[in-house]
Design an enzyme around this catalytic site. Structure first.
Site, mmCIF file in Angstrom:
data_model
loop_
_atom_site.group_PDB
_atom_site.id
_atom_site.type_symbol
_atom_site.label_atom_id
_atom_site.label_comp_id
_atom_site.label_asym_id
_atom_site.label_seq_id
_atom_site.Cartn_x
_atom_site.Cartn_y
_atom_site.Cartn_z
ATOM 1 N N LYS A 182 4.726 -69.201 71.982
ATOM 2 C CA LYS A 182 3.413 -69.671 71.524
ATOM 3 C C LYS A 182 2.312 -68.743 72.040
ATOM 4 O O LYS A 182 1.335 -68.457 71.333
ATOM 5 C CB LYS A 182 3.167 -71.102 72.012
ATOM 6 C CG LYS A 182 1.778 -71.678 71.686
ATOM 7 C CD LYS A 182 1.491 -71.660 70.183
ATOM 8 C CE LYS A 182 0.326 -72.547 69.790
ATOM 9 N NZ LYS A 182 -0.943 -72.254 70.422
ATOM 10 N N GLU A 189 -2.405 -63.724 66.742
ATOM 11 C CA GLU A 189 -3.549 -64.352 66.053
ATOM 12 C C GLU A 189 -4.851 -63.639 66.412
ATOM 13 O O GLU A 189 -5.668 -63.346 65.534
ATOM 14 C CB GLU A 189 -3.611 -65.821 66.455
ATOM 15 C CG GLU A 189 -4.741 -66.619 65.842
ATOM 16 C CD GLU A 189 -4.770 -68.036 66.389
ATOM 17 O OE1 GLU A 189 -5.852 -68.502 66.796
ATOM 18 O OE2 GLU A 189 -3.692 -68.686 66.433
#
Length: 468
Positions: A182, A189
């Site tokens: 993550k 991102e």
């Protein structure tokens, strides 16, 4: 007394929406929040749902079927430790505790080790997709005891996002593996967002494109190689207007904030000696943007190019930016997945990189069609060293590297900041270089510190008494 199948602790928007998502898949859910009024609010808004509120932690835990399954969605760090400490006295062997927060992976490793001593299963679970993803189906990255994962898998598959019917959830690996993946997702991102922002600036200030033209261009891009959630929302952002009918994007302060999680991947890269240059530059870009007052002063003191902008062929330039953006994106993912490989080796996680790319295909912020290309490459070769060396991505790199090079040259020529595009071409050229100037650095180290060096014509390490 009837007992619920799962309990959710933490009723802020993410915890609340996950609880509602779980309940919508025909699970009974106990809910608890430290602040009583928040628990009451969630219950009162959802009285017709199979959600049961509890106001003491003992009653909450006693309400659950055994082995108990408790999902935590609380603030990372100290708050998570305090919540676990509060819950622990009431837990029994084989109970399952899931931390679904945005947690630092080393904290997850520590907590997993601690709870394992009590024979309590601890799953550190990355969840991506924001509040809407939590409600409608996120991308889920669980790590921890595999046997515990198997017990909760049916529920996770039901609540996760689906890509062509396939659940976007897969077992990542032991202890902190899920939260590490993550973290890398978040870093990618950051990189994606910065690359897109630099593309926007180049088109806006070198081609004087209007917001409508920008939206139209990004809309076209979204129908091809660049198809992704971030490109899709960006085309919408350009044409959003405020209550006065003005374009909102032109009135948003150019200061990009962050929650501090972006720096985690860069710190890990330094620990692993991984050259995560593009993603780290995207973190630094946000820090630089926050120096708004200093930038205002600097804009009046420090000079830049004063030449008039001249782009001969507008359509060709737009295509150059598109190609540069796609290659920049590939390099960002290449760096991220290279770091995953290094971390997997260090922590003995045995990560499945193709599976990781698959669960990113829907539900999460970085979802994009090109993730299937990554999955395909790892399916064909499970020993990929770097995505840039694979057949598909090396072909694109060789076709698009000149566009990336040209875009950076244009940016330098006209004084437009492009930190991630610049980092991308620098990494690309360094990675493909047969020789780098590191030989001089090693000679300097030996000169002032007797650190020795290796030679190209002999084996072993050498030291020279350099002339003064």
């Amino acid at each position: 007394m009837s007992r619920q199948q799962i309990g959710v602790v933490g009723m802020a928007v993410m915890g609340r929406n996950l609880a509602l998502n779980i309940e919508s898949k025909n699970y009974s859910v106990s809910i608890f929040n430290r602040t009583r009024s928040v628990t009451e609010e969630v219950f009162n808004q959802n009285k017709k749902k199979n959600i049961v509120p509890y106001f003491s932690i003992k009653d909450f835990i006693d309400s659950l079927l055994k082995p108990r399954c408790i999902l935590l969605m609380v603030q990372s760090g100290k708050a998570t430790d305090e919540t676990i400490k509060m819950i622990l006295p009431y837990l029994e062997k084989e109970d399952i505790l899931i931390d679904a927060g945005n947690t630092f992976y080393k904290d997850t490793i520590r907590r997993n080790e601690k709870l394992s001593k009590y024979e309590i299963n601890f799953i550190g679970m990355g969840v991506s997709g924001g509040e809407l993803g939590a409600l409608n189906g996120p991308s889920i990255m669980p790590g921890g005891q595999k046997e515990a994962y198997k017990l909760v898998l049916p529920m996770l598959e039901k609540i996760s996002a689906k890509f062509k019917g396939e659940p976007c959830v897969s077992y990542i690996g032991p202890n902190g593996a899920g939260h590490y993946v993550k973290m890398v997702h978040n870093g990618i991102e950051y990189g994606d967002m910065q690359l897109i922002s630099e593309s926007y600036f180049l088109l806006k200030y070198l081609l004087n494109m209007s917001n409508e033209e920008l939206s139209s261009t990004f809309s076209k891009w979204n129908k091809g190689e660049l198809n992704s959630y971030l490109i899709e929302i960006t085309k919408n952002i350009f044409i959003e207007k405020d209550e006065k009918g003005k374009y909102l994007i032109d009135r948003i302060l150019d200061v990009a904030e962050d929650k501090g999680t972006g720096k985690w991947i860069s710190k890990s890269a330094l620990d692993l000696r991984e050259p995560l240059s593009l993603i780290t530059e995207s973190v630094f870009a946000r820090y630089l943007s926050s120096l708004k007052r200093q930038r205002i002063i600097a804009s009046k003191i420090l000079q830049g190019p004063k030449i008039k902008t001249f782009i001969k062929d507008k359509n060709s330039f737009i295509e150059e930016v598109r190609r540069a953006l796609y290659l920049g994106k590939i390099i960002s993912y290449a760096q991220g997945f290279s770091q995953l490989k290094r971390a997997s080796e260090k922590y003995h996680w045995n990560l499945k990189y193709g599976e990781i790319a698959k669960i990113f295909r829907a539900g999460c912020i970085i979802r994009a069609n090109f993730l299937q290309k990554i999955t395909d490459e790892y399916t064909q070769n499970k020993n990929v060293v770097n995505l840039l060396l694979t057949p598909y991505f090396s072909k694109i790199a060789n076709e698009y590297e000149n566009s990336l090079r040209n875009i950076v040259m244009y940016a330098i020529k006209y004084g437009i900041s492009t930190p991630t595009f610049s980092a991308a071409i620098s990494y690309y050229d360094s990675y493909r270089a047969l020789y780098l100037p590191a030989n001089l650095i090693q000679a300097q180290r030996d000169y002032f510190g007797s650190h020795t060096y290796q030679r190209t014509d002999q084996t072993g390490y050498f030291h020279t008494n350099w002339s003064q």
